[in-house]
Design an enzyme around this catalytic site. Structure first.
Site, short mmCIF file in Angstrom:
data_model
loop_
_atom_site.label_atom_id
_atom_site.label_comp_id
_atom_site.label_asym_id
_atom_site.label_seq_id
_atom_site.Cartn_x
_atom_site.Cartn_y
_atom_site.Cartn_z
N LEU A 84 0.75 -1.23 -0.15
CA LEU A 84 0.12 0.13 -0.13
C LEU A 84 0.68 1.18 -0.04
CD1 LEU A 84 -2.65 -0.98 2.69
CD2 LEU A 84 -3.12 -0.74 0.26
N GLY A 85 1.96 1.22 0.62
CA GLY A 85 2.77 2.23 0.58
C GLY A 85 4.19 1.98 1.30
N GLY A 87 7.74 4.16 3.30
CA GLY A 87 8.59 5.34 3.69
C GLY A 87 9.51 5.22 4.26
N GLY A 88 10.18 6.13 5.24
CA GLY A 88 11.33 5.95 6.03
C GLY A 88 11.12 4.82 7.19
N PHE A 89 9.84 4.53 7.71
CA PHE A 89 9.63 3.86 8.68
C PHE A 89 9.35 2.19 8.13
CE2 PHE A 89 5.86 5.29 6.77
CZ PHE A 89 5.10 4.10 6.12
N VAL A 92 3.97 -0.84 4.25
CA VAL A 92 2.56 -1.03 4.76
C VAL A 92 1.89 -2.04 3.49
CG1 VAL A 92 0.22 -0.24 5.37
CG2 VAL A 92 2.50 1.11 6.02
N LYS A 107 1.76 -2.83 8.91
CA LYS A 107 2.99 -2.14 8.78
C LYS A 107 4.25 -2.74 9.38
CE LYS A 107 3.39 2.17 11.13
NZ LYS A 107 3.47 3.74 11.38
N ASP A 205 3.39 14.79 14.52
CA ASP A 205 3.59 14.79 13.30
C ASP A 205 2.56 14.93 12.37
OD1 ASP A 205 5.55 13.95 11.25
OD2 ASP A 205 5.30 11.50 11.65
#
Length: 367
Positions: A84-85, A87-89, A92, A107, A205
């Site tokens: 789904l996506g 990022g830096g984390f 997902v 996630k 955030d």
């Protein structure tokens, strides 16, 4: 509004237990040293996390503990087709929990990334102790071995960023009323954190990618790894390391590390300006004088004749002129340089509820 139901009697009960649980969470002071704890084995790490969540949550933690194997099955071995996506984390994935017959967002935190054990614990605790229709629901978590995985309710319309700042060619732009609906719902999420939670929670955030949308475009705040408990007693602020996303941070927080709920109000103002203009807060592809959205907007706020220049061109002039003026006035108040002059988020909610309900001249063509 019908899309934000609230049960008052249940809220009073929840507020009381919420206050008690979060105060006990504050008193433990465990989180400050959590990231520095070393573990002799994976099993001791899992046991420690589970014990801390159980102890601090005082029996109020409703999130389910999943095994890595269960989540592997739910995502078909974390198949890239379900991504789904990213990022830096970490990444997902969309998943399906057979035992609950429920679609979820899984996630998987990057084991080498920023979001470490402490942020993982904060996220589990915050979303387990805080419950509101405008906060994403944490279904469960997994801490098998070195895996740190969070399982949320699935939000079929993705993030606000997907529909506003990274609009795919085949997607319709958000209309004015949907934008105002999303803004008021996101503000209500902050209002719950600032004024219902005790001590208050500073989100820290707030940005378009952290506002998720359900099938009816109702918004929910997600990603609480950076959230901080707000000042208590006679304290005016929380001093902390400056974290968050460049462009969204309030100036006083960026300069001094002093954090208050008004820092979130500034971040809300940035996102609300993105909602109105369709522009990203930092956009290096634009001319140099337009690359910083707030810097570009500040002189335009002072001249009402230029307000229409700030409306997203993708709205194609279909917005209420009075509504645009009022929305920009709210954004300008939130973006005040001095935190003391910014409104409380509850005042922002009141103003936005009026804005989203007023359809007197919606659809007016502006030229």
């Amino acid at each position: 509004m019908s899309c934000f139901p609230c049960c008052m009697s249940e809220e009073k009960i929840n507020k009381k237990s919420l206050k008690k649980s979060i105060q006990e969470y504050e008193d433990t002071k465990k989180l400050a040293s959590f990231a520095n704890i070393s573990f002799k084995s994976d099993s001791s790490r899992r046991r420690y996390i589970s014990e801390e969540i159980s102890k601090i949550g005082k029996g109020n933690i409703s999130a389910q503990i999943f095994t890595y194997r269960e989540l592997n099955v739910a995502t078909k071995n974390f198949n890239s087709e379900f991504l789904l996506g990213e990022g830096g984390f970490g990444r997902v994935y969309k998943g399906h929990i057979q035992s609950k017959n429920q679609d979820v967002a899984v996630k998987q935190l990057d084991r080498n990334g920023f979001q470490g054990n402490r942020e993982f614990l904060v996220e589990v605790l915050m979303l387990s102790l805080l419950h509101d229709s405008n906060l994403v629901n944490l279904v469960g978590y997994c801490c098998d071995g070195d895996q740190r995985i969070l399982v949320y309710e699935y939000m079929p319309n993705g993030s606000l960023e997907d529909h506003l700042l990274e609009l795919a060619p085949n997607k319709k732009p958000l209309d004015w009323s949907t934008r105002m609906k999303i803004a008021v719902g996101a503000a209500r999420g902050l209002e719950y954190l600032h004024e219902t939670a005790n001590p208050p929670v500073i989100y820290r955030d707030f940005k378009a990618s952290n506002i998720l949308l359900d099938e009816d475009f109702n918004p929910k705040l997600s990603d609480f790894g950076l959230a901080k408990l707000g000042p208590t007693g006679d304290k005016t602020h929380v001093s902390t390391r400056v974290m968050g996303t460049y462009g969204y941070c309030a100036p006083e927080y960026a300069l001094t590390g002093q954090l208050t709920t008004k820092s979130d109000v500034y971040s809300f103002g940035v996102v609300f300006l993105e909602v109105i203009t369709g522009r990203r807060v930092i956009d290096k592809s634009r001319p140099s004088e337009e690359q910083n959205l707030v810097t570009w907007a500040q002189p335009l706020f002072k001249d009402k004749r230029k307000f229409t220049l700030m409306a997203d061109p993708l709205l194609d002039g279909k917005y209420p002129l009075k509504g645009l003026y009022q929305a920009l006035a709210v954004a300008a108040m939130c973006l005040q340089e001095e935190d003391s002059t910014r409104p409380l988020i509850s005042d922002v909610v009141t103003a936005l509820e009026y804005l989203s309900a007023d359809k007197s001249d919606e659809g007016e063509q502006n030229t």
